[in-house]
Scaffold this motif. Structure first.
Motif, PDB file in Angstrom:
ATOM      1  N   LEU A  64       1.110  -1.201   0.089  1.00 12.79           N
ATOM      2  CA  LEU A  64       0.313  -0.166  -0.025  1.00 12.79           C
ATOM      3  C   LEU A  64       0.927   1.051   0.274  1.00 12.79           C
ATOM      4  N   PRO A  65       0.270   2.568  -0.853  1.00 17.94           N
ATOM      5  CA  PRO A  65       1.093   3.625  -0.290  1.00 17.94           C
ATOM      6  C   PRO A  65       1.420   3.945   0.661  1.00 17.94           C
ATOM      7  N   SER A  66       2.657   4.766   1.392  1.00 18.11           N
ATOM      8  CA  SER A  66       2.444   4.939   2.156  1.00 18.11           C
ATOM      9  C   SER A  66       1.889   5.632   3.135  1.00 18.11           C
ATOM     10  N   HIS A  67       0.658   6.977   2.412  1.00 13.48           N
ATOM     11  CA  HIS A  67      -0.169   7.868   2.946  1.00 13.48           C
ATOM     12  C   HIS A  67      -1.725   6.369   3.610  1.00 13.48           C
ATOM     13  N   VAL A  68      -1.113   5.457   3.230  1.00  8.97           N
ATOM     14  CA  VAL A  68      -2.528   4.411   3.103  1.00  8.97           C
ATOM     15  C   VAL A  68      -1.644   3.867   5.139  1.00  8.97           C
ATOM     16  N   THR A  69      -1.157   3.439   4.655  1.00  6.61           N
ATOM     17  CA  THR A  69       0.125   2.606   6.014  1.00  6.61           C
ATOM     18  C   THR A  69      -0.064   3.254   7.149  1.00  6.61           C
ATOM     19  N   VAL A  70       0.194   4.292   7.274  1.00  4.70           N
ATOM     20  CA  VAL A  70       0.113   5.712   8.423  1.00  4.70           C
ATOM     21  C   VAL A  70      -0.647   5.809   9.020  1.00  4.70           C
ATOM     22  N   GLY A  71      -1.629   5.963   7.753  1.00  5.67           N
ATOM     23  CA  GLY A  71      -3.410   6.736   8.209  1.00  5.67           C
ATOM     24  C   GLY A  71      -3.930   5.619   8.274  1.00  5.67           C
ATOM     25  N   ALA A  72      -4.432   4.842   8.237  1.00  2.00           N
ATOM     26  CA  ALA A  72      -5.100   3.141   8.906  1.00  2.00           C
ATOM     27  C   ALA A  72      -4.265   2.965  10.112  1.00  2.00           C
ATOM     28  N   GLY A  73      -2.924   2.585   9.859  1.00  2.00           N
ATOM     29  CA  GLY A  73      -2.099   2.171  11.418  1.00  2.00           C
ATOM     30  C   GLY A  73      -2.690   3.516  12.615  1.00  2.00           C
ATOM     31  N   LEU A  74      -2.208   4.294  12.506  1.00  2.21           N
ATOM     32  CA  LEU A  74      -2.503   5.401  13.118  1.00  2.21           C
ATOM     33  C   LEU A  74      -4.235   4.933  13.630  1.00  2.21           C
ATOM     34  N   PHE A  75      -5.174   5.155  12.345  1.00  2.00           N
ATOM     35  CA  PHE A  75      -6.119   4.744  13.238  1.00  2.00           C
ATOM     36  C   PHE A  75      -6.439   3.971  14.064  1.00  2.00           C
ATOM     37  N   PHE A  76      -5.721   2.803  13.149  1.00  3.49           N
ATOM     38  CA  PHE A  76      -6.197   1.837  14.288  1.00  3.49           C
ATOM     39  C   PHE A  76      -5.787   0.867  15.545  1.00  3.49           C
ATOM     40  N   ILE A  77      -4.527   2.097  15.596  1.00  3.33           N
ATOM     41  CA  ILE A  77      -4.149   1.792  16.881  1.00  3.33           C
ATOM     42  C   ILE A  77      -4.621   3.563  18.214  1.00  3.33           C
ATOM     43  N   VAL A  78      -5.375   4.063  17.509  1.00  8.59           N
ATOM     44  CA  VAL A  78      -5.877   5.184  18.379  1.00  8.59           C
ATOM     45  C   VAL A  78      -6.830   4.638  18.753  1.00  8.59           C
ATOM     46  N   LEU A  79      -7.506   4.447  18.104  1.00  6.64           N
ATOM     47  CA  LEU A  79      -9.049   3.490  18.583  1.00  6.64           C
ATOM     48  C   LEU A  79      -9.172   2.459  19.240  1.00  6.64           C
ATOM     49  N   GLY A  80      -7.526   1.410  19.044  1.00  8.96           N
ATOM     50  CA  GLY A  80      -7.141   0.308  20.010  1.00  8.96           C
ATOM     51  C   GLY A  80      -7.191   1.200  21.649  1.00  8.96           C
ATOM     52  N   GLN A  81      -6.790   1.805  21.293  1.00 16.19           N
ATOM     53  CA  GLN A  81      -5.699   2.320  23.146  1.00 16.19           C
ATOM     54  C   GLN A  81      -6.993   3.197  24.043  1.00 16.19           C
ATOM     55  N   LEU A  82      -7.411   3.780  22.581  1.00 21.51           N
ATOM     56  CA  LEU A  82      -9.780   4.466  23.132  1.00 21.51           C
ATOM     57  C   LEU A  82      -9.788   3.530  22.907  1.00 21.51           C
ATOM     58  N   VAL A  83     -10.625   2.988  23.447  1.00 25.53           N
ATOM     59  CA  VAL A  83     -11.277   1.999  23.686  1.00 25.53           C
ATOM     60  C   VAL A  83     -10.982   0.941  24.404  1.00 25.53           C
ATOM     61  N   ARG A  84     -10.111   0.606  24.201  1.00 24.63           N
ATOM     62  CA  ARG A  84      -9.678  -0.339  25.418  1.00 24.63           C
ATOM     63  C   ARG A  84      -9.248   0.202  26.630  1.00 24.63           C
ATOM     64  N   SER A  85      -9.122   1.796  26.604  1.00 23.39           N
ATOM     65  CA  SER A  85      -9.211   2.808  28.271  1.00 23.39           C
ATOM     66  C   SER A  85     -10.306   2.985  28.731  1.00 23.39           C
ATOM     67  N   ALA A  86     -11.828   2.959  27.716  1.00 23.33           N
ATOM     68  CA  ALA A  86     -12.581   3.626  27.898  1.00 23.33           C
ATOM     69  C   ALA A  86     -13.529   2.261  28.937  1.00 23.33           C
ATOM     70  N   ALA A  87     -12.568   1.299  27.877  1.00 28.09           N
ATOM     71  CA  ALA A  87     -13.639   0.104  28.766  1.00 28.09           C
ATOM     72  C   ALA A  87     -13.070  -0.536  30.315  1.00 28.09           C
ATOM     73  N   MET A  88     -11.610   0.300  31.052  1.00 27.65           N
ATOM     74  CA  MET A  88     -10.967   0.018  31.763  1.00 27.65           C
ATOM     75  C   MET A  88     -11.545   0.467  33.158  1.00 27.65           C
TER      76      MET A  88
END
Ligand SMILES: C[S@@+](CC[C@H](N)C(=O)[O-])C[C@H]1O[C@@H](n2cnc3c(N)ncnc32)[C@H](O)[C@@H]1O
Length: 290
Positions: free
Chosen positions: A166-190
């Protein structure tokens, strides 16, 4: 606090100055001896909840986060694709710091050194993150002018893996999206589950363990696992790792599939029909885990 009938040991007992006690005994009302202060051994250096141990880990993670953010920005500014390595270290440092922080805020009785999840996740966890950084470093080396001339195609990262380039702007965008989403949902669960959230799956029901079904638990039945699963995948997309992307997906999926089955057996035994109803109406939102 200690009880005079049961002398506590081996913690530390802070005695008050003898002269204050003696003056009190001699009838001086200004010198009431305060109660003896007992510090339980688990809070002392080396203890499970050692304050010094917590401080040094938080300090180390803060330094790692600050240093890796600076290195990420510096390398990205000069156009080096290797910025992804310190960026990955920054996400790891933040994740482990937040594990303790959220426990201390919302489930303080459970907060201990192991809440950082630094060593308690086992060797496989450390090996997975090391492999992720190594894959990135090796890939960069193979594409650099520094690789030995005799190194040819068979040593290249396999292109047959089912991961599109994938082009680098897609991997950066998608990667950061899933990292931020995952971290937010995990912290919200706790935050939502509070004292019902323990890093170690409970076998017996504590008196204060209540079933949580609203908030982020209405979106996913296992929001902290949902969060960690997508966070992990996001890190591999960000790193543009093909081998570790597939390995992380398979290993995380198998781990959470097994863990959810095991955890739900206990939850059904704790909450009976209430949990069965909740399970029926709320998905996990990790693909193919029902
Ligand atoms: C590491 S926490 C994970 C919680 C949940 N699986 C999640 O992903 O957010 C594990 C503990 O949470 C408890 N737990 C899991 N789901 C729960 C719920 N809906 N309500 C209350 N406690 C729950 C389990 O009994 C277990 O001891």
């Amino acid at each position: 606090m200690s009880d005079s009938s049961t002398p506590p040991s081996p913690g530390i007992i802070h005695e008050f100055p003898r002269n204050r006690i003696e003056r009190h005994q001699n009838g001086d009302p200004m010198h009431t001896p305060p109660p003896t202060l007992y510090i339980p051994p688990q809070f002392l250096p080396g203890g499970r909840r050692s304050l010094a141990g917590v401080a040094s880990r938080a300090f180390g993670l803060g330094i790692a986060l600050g240093f890796s953010v600076l290195l990420t920005l510096e390398l990205a500014y000069w156009g080096y694709g290797l910025w992804r390595a310190p960026c990955f270290v920054a996400t790891l440092a933040l994740f482990h710091y937040l594990e303790f922080d959220m426990t201390a805020r919302y489930n303080p009785p459970d907060a201990s050194i192991s809440s950082f999840l630094l060593l308690s996740n086992g060797v496989a966890y450390a090996a997975a993150h090391t492999a992720a950084i190594l894959e990135l470093l090796i890939r960069h080396w193979l594409h650099s002018d520094y690789k030995p001339q005799w190194l040819i195609l068979p040593f290249h990262i396999p292109a047959f893996l089912p991961v599109p380039e994938l082009p680098s702007h897609v991997t950066v965008g998608a990667g950061l999206f899933f990292i931020v989403l995952g971290q937010l949902v995990r912290s919200a669960a706790m935050r939502k589950a509070r004292t019902s959230f323990n890093h170690v799956v409970q076998w017996t029901k504590r008196a204060d363990h209540t079933l949580v079904t609203d908030g982020v638990y209405a979106f996913s039945r296992h929001p902290s696992y949902f969060g960690f699963f997508w966070w992990g995948i996001g890190t591999q997309i960000l790193l543009e790792n093909r081998i570790c992307f597939v390995a992380y997906t398979v290993v995380l999926w198998k781990f959470f599939n097994h863990r959810i089955m095991h955890e739900e057996k206990h939850l059904v035994s704790f909450f009976g029909q209430d949990y069965l109803d909740y399970r029926k109406r709320t998905p996990v939102r990790i693909p193919f885990i029902r």
